[in-house]
Design a protein around this motif. Structure first.
Motif, PDB file in Angstrom:
ATOM      1  N   ARG A  95      -5.825   4.131   0.003  1.00 13.15           N
ATOM      2  CA  ARG A  95      -6.819   3.061   0.138  1.00 13.15           C
ATOM      3  C   ARG A  95      -6.605   1.926  -0.855  1.00 13.15           C
ATOM      4  O   ARG A  95      -7.178   0.858  -0.705  1.00 13.15           O
ATOM      5  N   ARG A  96      -5.767   2.154  -1.833  1.00  7.52           N
ATOM      6  CA  ARG A  96      -5.489   1.106  -2.829  1.00  7.52           C
ATOM      7  C   ARG A  96      -4.561   0.045  -2.244  1.00  7.52           C
ATOM      8  O   ARG A  96      -3.742   0.328  -1.366  1.00  7.52           O
ATOM      9  N   ARG A  97      -4.699  -1.186  -2.727  1.00  8.08           N
ATOM     10  CA  ARG A  97      -3.800  -2.286  -2.360  1.00  8.08           C
ATOM     11  C   ARG A  97      -3.218  -2.859  -3.636  1.00  8.08           C
ATOM     12  O   ARG A  97      -3.892  -2.953  -4.656  1.00  8.08           O
ATOM     13  N   PHE A  98      -1.958  -3.250  -3.565  1.00  7.74           N
ATOM     14  CA  PHE A  98      -1.235  -3.739  -4.725  1.00  7.74           C
ATOM     15  C   PHE A  98      -0.699  -5.135  -4.427  1.00  7.74           C
ATOM     16  O   PHE A  98      -0.295  -5.418  -3.304  1.00  7.74           O
ATOM     17  N   ARG A 132       0.857  -1.179   0.000  1.00  3.01           N
ATOM     18  CA  ARG A 132       0.000   0.000   0.000  1.00  3.01           C
ATOM     19  C   ARG A 132       0.893   1.229   0.000  1.00  3.01           C
ATOM     20  O   ARG A 132       2.085   1.149   0.276  1.00  3.01           O
ATOM     21  N   ALA A 136       2.244   2.776  -9.792  1.00  8.71           N
ATOM     22  CA  ALA A 136       1.165   3.719  -9.473  1.00  8.71           C
ATOM     23  C   ALA A 136       1.751   5.011  -8.907  1.00  8.71           C
ATOM     24  O   ALA A 136       1.302   6.112  -9.260  1.00  8.71           O
ATOM     25  N   ALA A 160      -7.443   8.504  -1.827  1.00  8.25           N
ATOM     26  CA  ALA A 160      -7.690   7.390  -2.746  1.00  8.25           C
ATOM     27  C   ALA A 160      -6.430   6.545  -2.962  1.00  8.25           C
ATOM     28  O   ALA A 160      -6.517   5.318  -3.099  1.00  8.25           O
ATOM     29  N   MET A 161      -5.273   7.178  -2.973  1.00  6.24           N
ATOM     30  CA  MET A 161      -4.028   6.432  -3.174  1.00  6.24           C
ATOM     31  C   MET A 161      -3.721   5.531  -1.979  1.00  6.24           C
ATOM     32  O   MET A 161      -3.251   4.412  -2.151  1.00  6.24           O
ATOM     33  N   ALA A 206       2.841  -1.191  -6.974  1.00  5.79           N
ATOM     34  CA  ALA A 206       2.713   0.017  -6.147  1.00  5.79           C
ATOM     35  C   ALA A 206       3.656   1.103  -6.658  1.00  5.79           C
ATOM     36  O   ALA A 206       3.279   2.276  -6.736  1.00  5.79           O
TER      37      ALA A 206
END
Length: 71
Positions: free
Chosen positions: A27-30, A14, A39, A24-25, A36
């Motif tokens: 909360r993303r999972r990679f 993350r 992104a 929003a960044m 990651a």
């Protein structure tokens, strides 16, 4: 499952804001560090090097299958 068989830990990654905020960044999972990083690189590419509005992020690993606590 056999008692001597331990489930494998699968890491996820993350982004964490350096100021501790959430967006929003964050909360993303990679599924990989490279994902990651890509992104984050895409985000940073939108800014000029002298842009004061740019938020600093770090890539952090999460364990998605943590060991149970020993109580």
């Amino acid at each position: 499952m056999r008692p001597d068989h331990k489930p494998t830990r699968q890491a996820s990654f993350r982004l964490q804001r350096d100021d501790g905020g959430e967006d929003a960044m964050t909360r993303r999972r990679f599924s990989s560090y490279d994902e990651a990083y890509d992104a984050l690189e895409q985000y940073c590419g939108a800014f000029c090097c002298s842009d004061d509005d740019q938020i600093e992020y770090s890539i952090k690993a999460n364990e998605t299958n943590p060991e149970p606590s020993a109580n």
